[in-house]
Design a protein around this motif. Structure first.
Motif, short mmCIF file in Angstrom:
data_model
loop_
_atom_site.label_atom_id
_atom_site.label_comp_id
_atom_site.label_asym_id
_atom_site.label_seq_id
_atom_site.Cartn_x
_atom_site.Cartn_y
_atom_site.Cartn_z
N ALA A 96 -7.23 -17.26 1.95
CA ALA A 96 -6.33 -16.92 0.86
C ALA A 96 -6.91 -15.79 0.03
N LYS A 97 -8.21 -15.90 -0.24
CA LYS A 97 -8.88 -14.91 -1.10
C LYS A 97 -8.83 -13.52 -0.45
N THR A 98 -9.21 -13.44 0.81
CA THR A 98 -9.24 -12.13 1.47
C THR A 98 -7.83 -11.56 1.62
N SER A 99 -6.86 -12.42 1.95
CA SER A 99 -5.49 -11.94 2.14
C SER A 99 -4.90 -11.44 0.83
N ALA A 100 -5.23 -12.12 -0.27
CA ALA A 100 -4.72 -11.69 -1.58
C ALA A 100 -5.28 -10.32 -1.93
N ALA A 101 -6.56 -10.11 -1.65
CA ALA A 101 -7.18 -8.81 -1.93
C ALA A 101 -6.51 -7.72 -1.09
N LEU A 102 -6.22 -8.05 0.16
CA LEU A 102 -5.57 -7.06 1.03
C LEU A 102 -4.15 -6.75 0.56
N ALA A 103 -3.49 -7.75 -0.04
CA ALA A 103 -2.14 -7.52 -0.57
C ALA A 103 -2.21 -6.49 -1.70
N ARG A 104 -3.26 -6.58 -2.51
CA ARG A 104 -3.45 -5.61 -3.59
C ARG A 104 -3.66 -4.21 -3.04
N LEU A 105 -4.47 -4.15 -2.00
CA LEU A 105 -4.77 -2.86 -1.37
C LEU A 105 -3.48 -2.23 -0.84
N ALA A 106 -2.67 -3.07 -0.22
CA ALA A 106 -1.41 -2.58 0.35
C ALA A 106 -0.50 -2.07 -0.76
N ASP A 107 -0.43 -2.84 -1.86
CA ASP A 107 0.42 -2.42 -2.98
C ASP A 107 -0.06 -1.12 -3.61
N ALA A 108 -1.37 -0.87 -3.52
CA ALA A 108 -1.91 0.36 -4.10
C ALA A 108 -1.71 1.55 -3.17
N GLY A 109 -1.16 1.29 -1.99
CA GLY A 109 -0.89 2.39 -1.05
C GLY A 109 -2.13 2.94 -0.38
#
Lengths: 320, 323
Positions: free
Chosen positions: A183-196
């Motif tokens: 969950a932790k790693t996926s959430a961080a990756l979601a942020r990265l994706a949102d930041a483009g």
């Protein structure tokens, strides 16, 4: 060498896979675990541990992976001071503490993920590689935390992230804490994706369980090395559950591409070129048709509206 | 009473059988033995109390899988009104191992998503023993986004042995389906409460398990792998499941001590199935309590706090311990 004609006759399925676990053994010569060809070690190393005879991609450890992927200059390890603990005082036939100590001794690593801030063909990025030799590349608290710190460096510097997975999944000895690293790693990756910011996931042999079902499958581009075992459930578990023989090539890279899970299969020797090329396209920022200078010269009245857009897009294009 | 007693409940079972027998005798012969029955009932209650006061992790694991344990749709029935089930992932199929839909919790509309197991053999097979396939997780994701778009709180009920290990599931991207849900749930712009009501089986549970609150029923479990699976890998024998259950710390008490859950929802004496109404009542009260708090938070704050929660998961050292 003299027997290679014989090995070519024997279907690969009959040959045992047991030896494929070992990475490159000591000594001058070694044997390909797939085609059993006897290989000169120095040559194999030059070939990035890909068998020159049968193209089998041997498993390599995390540090070697980053070593062959990143430019040699300007590497900085991220989260290297992080050490695993034993929050549950876990003990099976062996204590978790002892397993950790042993893994640390064998691999020279503190845990199963190595993260580096470095560059690929002079373009800065963050790269992370799992070390399968360290408790099967299993993901526990340190792996999760190092991963997130890597993502954060990507975010702060607006530079791409590339990961190389090789893992059996979550680490049982840290129980639910390990599960929550997904969950932790996926959430961080979601942020990265949102930041483009681009994230390229490279799956190597094997990428299974909780690691497959979190970081590995979330790439903007998912790449696999040839013939890597990739999946959620292990083939033996599936076989026991469905009670039928699994189809040929099940859960191998080619199978995943056929079923739409990955974008491409790339030979290890081409990874640097391919990823550099992909990233250059994903991070390309079109130069504005009207430059700042021309705006200043010709339309001084509209500066206030034109300026923020132009400056921002220029700033992004200049971040390296 | 047909209570399906577990092994460790054998003494209770024997006592209850005796009470039942006495009742029948009393009914047939019109002899007043109510006093004796009351005495035995009291004894049975005390016995249950004493057995349930010191359950092992393995015993709790058995309770979490009790054949009469309340499943998602039982709680839906007992807690909510106006439930409208919503089906399908819009891409491939409807997975009966995950149910979801709109309902009201005391007036307020909510979105419900939960694993669903089957009661009898036929339904067990239909529900695939509560083991979802990718289309189940994708249906769940669709409903999550629906909840987000219409500002409905999302309530997730976790009760699965795990994601289904099958050929078709792998072909259709089980890993991706789970990973996608993890990423999306972390930034869902609506309040999310997850409750483990039975078995919290690994990634298959987590895929609908990320939210602002994590509750666990008293006799539910949550673990990275089933005790049997852990035993067969680390002890090389599934018979050592009891040891594995203990070692992994899968019970709500151990997990609360690790700081991983927000609240333990108490179950009636003997487990939720012994008093369905009371069990549902406890859960309902807990859900309302947390919703009341969460509903006052702005979506941005919810997401920021949720992210914080996720980032603090983990136990590690930054000083040298093993070097």
């Amino acid at each position: 060498m003299t027997l290679s004609w014989f090995h070519k006759l024997v279907p690969s399925k009959i040959r045992t896979e047991a030896s494929s676990k070992s990475t490159v053994p000591e000594g001058l010569w070694c044997k390909c675990p797939s085609c059993s060809a006897i290989l000169y070690k120095a040559e194999l190393e030059r070939n990035l541990e890909v068998c020159p005879k049968c193209n089998h991609h041997m498993r390599i450890n995390g540090r070697r992976r980053l070593h062959i992927f990143l430019d040699p200059e300007n590497r900085r390890e991220i989260g290297e001071a992080l050490r695993p603990t034993d929050p549950l005082k876990f003990k099976d036939s062996k204590k978790y503490k002892d397993r950790l100590l042993q893994a640390q001794k064998v691999t020279g690593e503190k845990d199963a993920l190595i993260v580096m801030h470095g560059a690929l063909k002079n373009k800065p990025l963050v790269a992370a590689a799992f070390d399968f030799d360290f408790m099967g590349g299993s993901m526990g608290s340190v792996v999760g935390e190092r991963f997130v710190r890597g993502v954060n460096v990507s975010l702060e510097n607006r530079i791409p992230l590339v990961t190389f997975t090789a893992s059996g999944g979550a680490r049982m000895q840290e129980s639910l804490l390990s599960l929550f690293q997904m969950a932790k790693t996926s959430a961080a990756l979601a942020r990265l994706a949102d930041a483009g910011i681009p994230f390229i996931s490279v799956m190597t042999d094997p990428t299974m369980g909780g690691v497959s079902a979190s970081v590995a499958m979330l790439g903007d581009i998912n790449i696999a090395e040839p013939n890597a075992l990739i999946g959620f459930a292990g083939p033996r578990v599936i076989e026991q559950t469905v009670r039928e023989t699994l189809p040929e090539g099940f859960q191998r890279s080619e199978f995943l591409q056929e079923h739409g899970a990955i974008d491409m299969i790339v030979d290890r020797r081409e990874l640097r070129d391919r990823i550099a090329c992909l990233l250059s396209m994903l991070t390309y920022v079109r130069q504005p048709a009207i430059t700042l200078e021309s705006v200043l010269e010709t339309e001084p009245i509209e500066i206030e509206t034109a300026l923020p857009i132009t400056l921002e897009s220029r700033a992004h294009s200049e971040v390296e | 009473m047909d209570l399906n007693f577990l092994d460790f409940e054998q003494p209770i079972s024997e006592l209850e059988a005796k009470i039942e027998e006495l009742r029948r005798v009393g009914f047939d012969n019109e002899i007043n033995i109510s006093e004796e029955i009351t005495r035995l009932e009291e004894k049975s209650r005390k016995l249950t109390e004493s057995i349930f006061s010191s359950l092992s992790a393995w015993q709790i694991s058995q309770l979490s899988r009790h054949p009469q344990r309340l499943y998602t749709l039982d709680y839906v029935d007992l807690i909510f009104e106006d439930f409208h089930e919503l089906h399908g992932d819009r891409g491939f199929a409807d997975d009966p191992a995950i149910v979801g839909g709109l309902a009201r919790l005391e007036q307020r509309p909510v979105m419900i998503i939960g694993h669903q197991k089957g009661r009898d053999t036929k339904e067990k097979i239909y529900r695939n023993f509560g083991m979802p396939r990718p289309e189940g997780y994708r249906k769940a994701l669709r409903l999550m986004h629906l909840a987000e778009r219409f500002h409905l709180p999302l309530l997730c009920f976790i009760d699965t042995p795990g994601a289904y290990p099958g050929i078709g599931a792998e072909e259709r991207g089980q890993s991706e389906a789970i990973a996608r849900n993890l990423a999306e749930m972390s930034k869902l712009k609506t309040s999310v409460i997850c409750t483990v009501i039975g078995e919290g089986g690994s990634g298959g549970a987590l895929a609908i398990g990320i939210g602002d609150r994590l509750l666990m029923l008293q006799y539910s479990t949550y673990s990275v792998i089933s005790p049997e699976g852990c035993a067969s890998i680390l002890w090389k024998s599934a018979d050592k499941a009891e040891l594995a259950a203990e070692a992994m710390g899968i019970t709500c008490e151990r997990l609360e001590a690790l700081g991983l859950i927000d609240e333990i929802v108490p179950e009636p004496l003997g487990g939720a199935h012994r008093d369905r109404g009371a069990a549902a009542g406890n859960l309902k009260a807990a859900l309302i309590k947390h919703l009341d708090v969460l509903e006052n938070e702005l979506p941005e704050a919810l997401i920021a706090n949720r992210y914080q929660r996720l980032m603090q998961y983990g136990a590690y050292d930054e000083t040298s311990l093993f070097s």
